[in-house]
Design a protein around this motif. Structure first.
Motif, PDB file in Angstrom:
ATOM      1  N   PRO A 341       0.737  -1.287   0.111  1.00 37.91           N
ATOM      2  CA  PRO A 341      -0.033  -0.005  -0.051  1.00 37.91           C
ATOM      3  C   PRO A 341       0.929   1.329   0.063  1.00 37.91           C
ATOM      4  N   ALA A 342       2.071   1.364   0.417  1.00 34.47           N
ATOM      5  CA  ALA A 342       2.718   2.546   0.668  1.00 34.47           C
ATOM      6  C   ALA A 342       2.930   3.212  -0.834  1.00 34.47           C
ATOM      7  N   ARG A 343       3.534   2.262  -1.751  1.00 37.44           N
ATOM      8  CA  ARG A 343       3.664   3.128  -3.025  1.00 37.44           C
ATOM      9  C   ARG A 343       2.315   3.674  -3.872  1.00 37.44           C
ATOM     10  N   ALA A 344       1.406   2.730  -3.494  1.00 34.43           N
ATOM     11  CA  ALA A 344      -0.093   3.098  -4.042  1.00 34.43           C
ATOM     12  C   ALA A 344      -0.608   4.339  -3.284  1.00 34.43           C
ATOM     13  N   LEU A 345      -0.288   4.480  -1.888  1.00 33.68           N
ATOM     14  CA  LEU A 345      -0.706   5.754  -1.372  1.00 33.68           C
ATOM     15  C   LEU A 345      -0.136   6.957  -1.821  1.00 33.68           C
ATOM     16  N   ALA A 346       1.096   6.915  -2.318  1.00 27.52           N
ATOM     17  CA  ALA A 346       1.700   8.102  -2.811  1.00 27.52           C
ATOM     18  C   ALA A 346       1.228   8.500  -4.311  1.00 27.52           C
ATOM     19  N   MET A 347       0.691   7.344  -5.084  1.00 29.01           N
ATOM     20  CA  MET A 347       0.204   7.747  -6.544  1.00 29.01           C
ATOM     21  C   MET A 347      -1.423   8.337  -5.941  1.00 29.01           C
ATOM     22  N   VAL A 348      -1.939   7.931  -5.053  1.00 28.85           N
ATOM     23  CA  VAL A 348      -3.322   8.659  -4.642  1.00 28.85           C
ATOM     24  C   VAL A 348      -3.207   9.908  -4.398  1.00 28.85           C
ATOM     25  N   ASP A 349      -2.212  10.131  -3.658  1.00 31.94           N
ATOM     26  CA  ASP A 349      -2.059  11.548  -2.960  1.00 31.94           C
ATOM     27  C   ASP A 349      -1.576  12.453  -3.962  1.00 31.94           C
ATOM     28  N   GLU A 350      -1.052  11.960  -5.136  1.00 33.38           N
ATOM     29  CA  GLU A 350      -0.580  12.909  -6.170  1.00 33.38           C
ATOM     30  C   GLU A 350      -1.879  13.239  -6.901  1.00 33.38           C
ATOM     31  N   LEU A 351      -2.683  12.297  -7.204  1.00 36.25           N
ATOM     32  CA  LEU A 351      -4.158  12.542  -7.727  1.00 36.25           C
ATOM     33  C   LEU A 351      -4.866  13.647  -7.005  1.00 36.25           C
ATOM     34  N   ILE A 352      -4.882  13.566  -5.543  1.00 32.62           N
ATOM     35  CA  ILE A 352      -5.602  14.412  -4.779  1.00 32.62           C
ATOM     36  C   ILE A 352      -4.875  15.872  -4.971  1.00 32.62           C
ATOM     37  N   ALA A 353      -3.536  15.978  -4.917  1.00 35.33           N
ATOM     38  CA  ALA A 353      -2.950  17.367  -4.979  1.00 35.33           C
ATOM     39  C   ALA A 353      -3.094  18.020  -6.450  1.00 35.33           C
ATOM     40  N   ALA A 354      -3.281  17.251  -7.605  1.00 34.61           N
ATOM     41  CA  ALA A 354      -3.790  17.788  -8.640  1.00 34.61           C
ATOM     42  C   ALA A 354      -5.146  17.957  -8.830  1.00 34.61           C
ATOM     43  N   ASN A 355      -5.877  17.484  -7.819  1.00 34.62           N
ATOM     44  CA  ASN A 355      -7.334  17.645  -7.943  1.00 34.62           C
ATOM     45  C   ASN A 355      -7.948  17.298  -9.141  1.00 34.62           C
ATOM     46  N   ARG A 356      -7.610  16.089  -9.491  1.00 35.80           N
ATOM     47  CA  ARG A 356      -8.081  15.247 -10.836  1.00 35.80           C
ATOM     48  C   ARG A 356      -9.249  14.834 -10.543  1.00 35.80           C
ATOM     49  N   LEU A 357      -9.806  14.239  -9.279  1.00 34.73           N
ATOM     50  CA  LEU A 357     -11.080  13.800  -9.540  1.00 34.73           C
ATOM     51  C   LEU A 357     -11.980  14.305  -8.400  1.00 34.73           C
ATOM     52  N   PRO A 358     -12.230  15.718  -8.364  1.00 42.86           N
ATOM     53  CA  PRO A 358     -12.856  16.381  -7.331  1.00 42.86           C
ATOM     54  C   PRO A 358     -14.196  15.740  -7.261  1.00 42.86           C
ATOM     55  N   GLY A 359     -14.818  15.526  -5.782  1.00 42.08           N
ATOM     56  CA  GLY A 359     -16.133  15.120  -5.584  1.00 42.08           C
ATOM     57  C   GLY A 359     -16.410  13.562  -5.835  1.00 42.08           C
ATOM     58  N   SER A 360     -15.387  12.817  -6.239  1.00 46.23           N
ATOM     59  CA  SER A 360     -15.667  11.385  -6.610  1.00 46.23           C
ATOM     60  C   SER A 360     -15.383  10.725  -5.519  1.00 46.23           C
ATOM     61  N   HIS A 361     -16.357   9.597  -5.109  1.00 44.63           N
ATOM     62  CA  HIS A 361     -16.221   8.798  -3.780  1.00 44.63           C
ATOM     63  C   HIS A 361     -14.982   7.954  -4.040  1.00 44.63           C
ATOM     64  N   LEU A 362     -14.436   7.399  -5.239  1.00 40.59           N
ATOM     65  CA  LEU A 362     -13.783   6.603  -5.627  1.00 40.59           C
ATOM     66  C   LEU A 362     -12.296   6.968  -4.696  1.00 40.59           C
ATOM     67  N   VAL A 363     -12.035   8.284  -4.654  1.00 42.38           N
ATOM     68  CA  VAL A 363     -10.771   8.565  -4.192  1.00 42.38           C
ATOM     69  C   VAL A 363     -10.403   8.283  -2.710  1.00 42.38           C
ATOM     70  N   PRO A 364     -11.445   8.962  -1.916  1.00 43.52           N
ATOM     71  CA  PRO A 364     -11.562   8.541  -0.558  1.00 43.52           C
ATOM     72  C   PRO A 364     -11.570   7.072  -0.309  1.00 43.52           C
ATOM     73  N   THR A 365     -12.321   6.385  -1.088  1.00 41.69           N
ATOM     74  CA  THR A 365     -12.435   4.821  -0.864  1.00 41.69           C
ATOM     75  C   THR A 365     -11.060   4.447  -1.176  1.00 41.69           C
ATOM     76  N   VAL A 366     -10.575   4.455  -2.081  1.00 34.88           N
ATOM     77  CA  VAL A 366      -9.212   3.863  -2.267  1.00 34.88           C
ATOM     78  C   VAL A 366      -7.972   4.102  -1.101  1.00 34.88           C
ATOM     79  N   ARG A 367      -7.964   5.577  -0.951  1.00 33.85           N
ATOM     80  CA  ARG A 367      -7.243   6.226   0.003  1.00 33.85           C
ATOM     81  C   ARG A 367      -7.625   5.498   1.384  1.00 33.85           C
ATOM     82  N   GLY A 368      -8.735   5.496   1.704  1.00 36.99           N
ATOM     83  CA  GLY A 368      -9.089   4.954   3.258  1.00 36.99           C
ATOM     84  C   GLY A 368      -8.611   3.373   3.451  1.00 36.99           C
ATOM     85  N   GLU A 369      -8.926   2.783   2.325  1.00 40.48           N
ATOM     86  CA  GLU A 369      -8.406   1.548   2.382  1.00 40.48           C
ATOM     87  C   GLU A 369      -6.945   1.261   2.341  1.00 40.48           C
ATOM     88  N   LEU A 370      -6.432   2.012   1.661  1.00 36.65           N
ATOM     89  CA  LEU A 370      -4.674   1.915   1.765  1.00 36.65           C
ATOM     90  C   LEU A 370      -4.225   2.414   3.183  1.00 36.65           C
TER      91      LEU A 370
END
Length: 423
Positions: A341-370
């Motif tokens: 999960p560590a490497r994957a969490l960094a990838m998800v955080d990059e998506l959040i920093a770039a605001n690439r999926l605003p308002g989607s429940h999928l990003v916090p879903t994946v981040r929460g599980e990681l």
């Protein structure tokens, strides 16, 4: 029959009815109006007595409504006379006809709806409305736009088609190829809505998904040399193969790691693999690559035995030919399963920093599980609760809330990610 029965028949038959009426009236808007009037009449009549063939009843009633409307238009008397002859001869529709027959009328309707005279947004909205049978509300939720915006797009699209005098017919081969990408993308959206509903109290909408598959099969037969058509068909078949195991008897979602793979539809998997082989003959495009990912899942005996490294590579290839934040998010899921999960969490955080999926429940879903897998339980619970608030589908929301509770509790954290991101 009650309202739900009428709605079910309409969902299945609307495209064929509108298509047949459009072909014989030459008027796209009149055809849909007549079909809607037939549904309104069915809501009253079917309470008293159910027809032996509901689809044929709707088609015949809609035809009569269309003829009545044409009769009232003095400028179209000649066309009405031709229609009346056709109706008398029974060449338009037979109430005893096969309700499961899919012919080129529906496909022609799709090509008309995807005509280049329309904007891409209008093509999608119109096709989903008249071919897919989705409501304006469902289309709005799928594209995260207001309902009035969808309604305006559909109205403008009908008027544009009428003003441009777009003929109701399958276009010539060269023109058909130009419009094929739009048709395939609309089929994909229809299937996606059926495989994971954007909202409501059902995870799956099989009627919508299977209609997309039927149309994809028809398109593949019509365009046998187009690899992406076969790629889309493969993706749909392989994804739908898991439908029997994706929900329990009460309709609750069953995550990928908990599914009884013996319930997966072996025939659908074979059809999907056959279509994927045809798509692979000329190299895989975006739909073919997604089908290859689905095939990797379909061939694995369990989540643990899945070739996650291959899935990572396929998502990397997909990201090159069809880059999108959703592809990046799914690649992060695959990386987590393959490498932790560590490497994957960094990838998800990059998506959040770039605001690439605003308002989607999928990003916090994946981040929460990681975060849960990393032992950061409080953060995981907050992310999963946020995902639940953002999720419009009640069934998915219940899974997210359960996982939030599990993340906060003293027990072990489930080993794999939430189903909707990888299933």
């Amino acid at each position: 029959m009650g309202t739900a029965d009428v709605e079910a028949v309409w969902r299945i038959e609307s495209a064929r009815i509108v298509a047949a009426l459009t072909r014989f009236t030459g008027d796209f808007e009149l055809a849909e109006d007549a079909a809607q009037e037939a549904v309104a009449e069915a809501l009253v009549s079917w309470r008293r007595a159910s027809p032996a063939n509901p689809a044929g009843w709707l088609m015949a009633t809609a035809r009569r409504r269309a003829i009545d409307a044409i009769r009232r238009r003095s400028a179209l008397q000649e066309r009405y006379a031709l229609l009346a002859v056709d109706a008398a001869a029974g060449s338009v529709v037979d109430e005893g006809g096969d309700p499961d027959r899919i012919d080129d009328d529906v496909l022609a309707l799709m090509f008309v709806s995807c005509h280049p005279v329309l904007s891409p947004e209008a093509r999608v909205a119109l096709t989903l409305r008249v071919v897919g049978g989705l409501s304006s509300e469902e289309i709005a939720r799928a594209f995260l736009v207001p309902v009035p915006t969808v309604q305006a797009r559909i109205t403008r699209a009908k008027k544009t088609i009428a003003a441009a005098r777009v003929p109701f017919e399958l276009p010539p081969a060269a023109e058909r190829r130009e419009r094929l990408g739009g048709v395939v993308s609309v089929l994909y959206v229809i299937f996606t809505e059926g495989s994971t509903a954007t909202s409501g109290d059902r995870l799956l909408r099989p009627d919508v998904a299977y209609e997309a598959i039927r149309l994809a099969r028809t398109l593949a037969a019509l365009q046998p040399d187009e690899p992406e058509v076969h790629g889309l068909l493969a993706l749909c078949e392989l994804t739908a193969a898991r439908f029997p195991a994706r929900t329990g008897p009460d309709g609750a979602p069953v995550l990928l790691e908990d599914q009884d793979r013996r319930q997966w539809d072996a025939c659908a998997i074979r059809r999907g693999l056959t279509a994927l082989a045809r798509a692979s003959a000329r190299g895989l495009g975006p739909y073919g690559l997604q089908a290859a990912i689905a095939a990797t899942h379909a061939s694995a005996p369990s989540v643990e035995a899945t070739d996650w490294e291959r899935i990572v590579v396929l998502y990397e290839a997909l990201g090159r030919v069809a880059p999108s934040p959703v592809v990046d998010l799914n690649r992060a899921v695959a990386v987590a399963m393959a490498s932790g999960p560590a490497r994957a969490l960094a990838m998800v955080d990059e998506l959040i920093a770039a605001n690439r999926l605003p308002g989607s429940h999928l990003v916090p879903t994946v981040r929460g599980e990681l975060l849960a897998r990393l032992g950061r339980r409080a953060e995981a619970r907050a992310e999963l609760e946020l995902a639940a608030r953002l999720c419009a589908n009640q069934r998915e929301r219940s899974v997210l809330l359960r996982k939030a509770s599990e993340a906060a509790g003293p027990g072990p954290v489930p080993p794999s990610l939430a189903g909707p991101t990888i299933d």
